[in-house]
Design a protein around this motif. Structure first.
Motif, mmCIF file in Angstrom:
data_model
loop_
_atom_site.group_PDB
_atom_site.id
_atom_site.type_symbol
_atom_site.label_atom_id
_atom_site.label_comp_id
_atom_site.label_asym_id
_atom_site.label_seq_id
_atom_site.Cartn_x
_atom_site.Cartn_y
_atom_site.Cartn_z
ATOM 1 N N LEU A 6 -74.481 -28.376 61.917
ATOM 2 C CA LEU A 6 -74.364 -29.514 62.816
ATOM 3 C C LEU A 6 -74.782 -29.086 64.215
ATOM 4 O O LEU A 6 -74.427 -27.993 64.675
ATOM 5 C CB LEU A 6 -72.924 -30.020 62.874
ATOM 6 C CG LEU A 6 -72.395 -30.774 61.651
ATOM 7 C CD1 LEU A 6 -70.897 -31.009 61.808
ATOM 8 C CD2 LEU A 6 -73.120 -32.108 61.477
ATOM 9 N N ASP A 13 -80.017 -29.471 56.563
ATOM 10 C CA ASP A 13 -79.553 -28.801 55.347
ATOM 11 C C ASP A 13 -80.746 -28.313 54.541
ATOM 12 O O ASP A 13 -81.731 -29.038 54.358
ATOM 13 C CB ASP A 13 -78.715 -29.771 54.510
ATOM 14 C CG ASP A 13 -78.065 -29.089 53.323
ATOM 15 O OD1 ASP A 13 -77.404 -28.061 53.534
ATOM 16 O OD2 ASP A 13 -78.225 -29.577 52.195
ATOM 17 N N SER A 46 -75.114 -38.905 59.735
ATOM 18 C CA SER A 46 -76.203 -37.930 59.854
ATOM 19 C C SER A 46 -76.288 -37.071 58.594
ATOM 20 O O SER A 46 -77.384 -36.744 58.128
ATOM 21 C CB SER A 46 -76.020 -37.054 61.097
ATOM 22 O OG SER A 46 -74.841 -36.282 61.016
ATOM 23 N N VAL A 47 -75.131 -36.729 58.023
ATOM 24 C CA VAL A 47 -75.123 -35.945 56.779
ATOM 25 C C VAL A 47 -75.711 -36.763 55.628
ATOM 26 O O VAL A 47 -76.539 -36.265 54.845
ATOM 27 C CB VAL A 47 -73.694 -35.480 56.444
ATOM 28 C CG1 VAL A 47 -73.640 -34.881 55.035
ATOM 29 C CG2 VAL A 47 -73.206 -34.467 57.466
ATOM 30 N N LYS A 48 -75.311 -38.027 55.518
ATOM 31 C CA LYS A 48 -75.816 -38.884 54.447
ATOM 32 C C LYS A 48 -77.321 -39.086 54.565
ATOM 33 O O LYS A 48 -78.058 -39.071 53.573
ATOM 34 C CB LYS A 48 -75.100 -40.237 54.471
ATOM 35 C CG LYS A 48 -73.676 -40.169 53.957
ATOM 36 C CD LYS A 48 -73.005 -41.543 53.983
ATOM 37 C CE LYS A 48 -71.577 -41.466 53.471
ATOM 38 N NZ LYS A 48 -70.899 -42.784 53.519
ATOM 39 N N TYR A 73 -77.885 -33.178 61.845
ATOM 40 C CA TYR A 73 -77.466 -32.379 60.697
ATOM 41 C C TYR A 73 -78.713 -31.922 59.955
ATOM 42 O O TYR A 73 -79.620 -32.720 59.683
ATOM 43 C CB TYR A 73 -76.594 -33.204 59.758
ATOM 44 C CG TYR A 73 -76.299 -32.538 58.434
ATOM 45 C CD1 TYR A 73 -75.371 -31.501 58.347
ATOM 46 C CD2 TYR A 73 -76.956 -32.936 57.269
ATOM 47 C CE1 TYR A 73 -75.097 -30.884 57.129
ATOM 48 C CE2 TYR A 73 -76.682 -32.322 56.051
ATOM 49 C CZ TYR A 73 -75.758 -31.306 55.984
ATOM 50 O OH TYR A 73 -75.498 -30.689 54.776
ATOM 51 N N ASN A 128 -70.711 -38.295 59.612
ATOM 52 C CA ASN A 128 -70.864 -38.734 58.220
ATOM 53 C C ASN A 128 -72.245 -39.317 57.964
ATOM 54 O O ASN A 128 -72.887 -39.031 56.941
ATOM 55 C CB ASN A 128 -69.805 -39.778 57.883
ATOM 56 C CG ASN A 128 -68.402 -39.197 57.863
ATOM 57 O OD1 ASN A 128 -68.233 -37.990 57.868
ATOM 58 N ND2 ASN A 128 -67.405 -40.054 57.868
ATOM 59 N N ASP A 150 -79.104 -35.754 53.684
ATOM 60 C CA ASP A 150 -79.012 -35.397 52.265
ATOM 61 C C ASP A 150 -80.041 -36.123 51.395
ATOM 62 O O ASP A 150 -80.357 -35.675 50.290
ATOM 63 C CB ASP A 150 -77.606 -35.701 51.734
ATOM 64 C CG ASP A 150 -76.600 -34.632 52.106
ATOM 65 O OD1 ASP A 150 -77.028 -33.540 52.516
ATOM 66 O OD2 ASP A 150 -75.389 -34.891 51.998
ATOM 67 N N GLY A 174 -76.250 -25.526 55.672
ATOM 68 C CA GLY A 174 -76.270 -26.659 56.585
ATOM 69 C C GLY A 174 -75.721 -26.305 57.954
ATOM 70 O O GLY A 174 -75.020 -25.303 58.137
#
Length: 209
Positions: free
Chosen positions: A97, A50, A174-176, A48, A172, A179, A95
């Motif tokens: 994926l 962003d 990879s996003v956390k 991920y 979830n 971020d 962002g």
């Protein structure tokens, strides 16, 4: 319309969900995905990425300049990801994926290599960096994790009324991870990914002289 919505919600909630295990990354036109309770499950290393500070960039420049930055940013990400076997999905504002399907060390290592190459091109390559900084330097965070992903189709029939949803701890996490990161520490990976990398990605040797 009210009755139609009520009936559809009852159908979704009360009908069994059918899951099929696959060895590819599905796309929006995959005929195995329907608006019924069906889903496709696959193992993947998920990357991920962003962009940071996009609102500040938008307020600083006119819209065409911001469009140029986004086009350059996403071109770099997609080009590198595809070159290492990544399947790009879910463009969402700033962002994206990327799924590297499979469970081998090479698959995990390719995801990390991809992140390293993205970081290099966005922050260190002199030609690219100089062009981007004509407007604004781009800050970003990348998170990587591995695990099973469930994909299902949502919405209604019609080109602009449907999309795919990607469900799983790897998404979830990879996003956390992503971020939480920004310059100069752009890349973060889960402990599972690190422990399963090929040595060529874990360690870098350089001869003196």
């Amino acid at each position: 319309m009210k009755k139609n919505i009520e009936d559809k919600i009852k159908e979704i909630i009360d009908t069994k969900f059918e899951v099929t295990d696959i060895t590819t990354v599905p796309d929006l036109d995959d005929k195995r995905l329907t608006f019924a309770n069906t889903g496709l499950r696959f193992e993947s290393t998920t990357l991920y990425i962003d962009m940071r500070g996009s609102t500040k960039i938008l307020n600083k420049h006119n819209r065409t300049s911001v469009a140029k930055l986004h086009k350059a940013y996403f071109y770099i990400i997609v080009k590198i990801a595809k070159s290492l076997g990544g399947e790009v999905r879910s463009f969402n504002g700033d962002g994206m994926l990327v799924f590297f399907q499979g469970i081998t060390k090479t698959t995990l290592s390719n995801a990390v290599k991809s992140a390293m190459q993205m970081k290099y091109m966005l922050t260190e390559n002199e030609v690219v960096k100089k062009k981007l900084e004509k407007y604004s330097s781009i800050d970003f965070g990348i998170g990587i994790d591995d695990g099973k992903i469930l994909c299902t189709k949502v919405g209604l029939a019609g080109t602009n009324n449907r999309d795919l949803v990607w469900i799983g701890n790897a998404v979830n996490k990879s996003v956390k991870i992503g971020d939480k990161l920004s310059a100069p520490n752009h890349i973060g990976i889960s402990s599972f990914v690190y422990s399963n990398l090929n040595d060529e990605v874990k360690y870098h040797t350089k001869e003196d002289g």
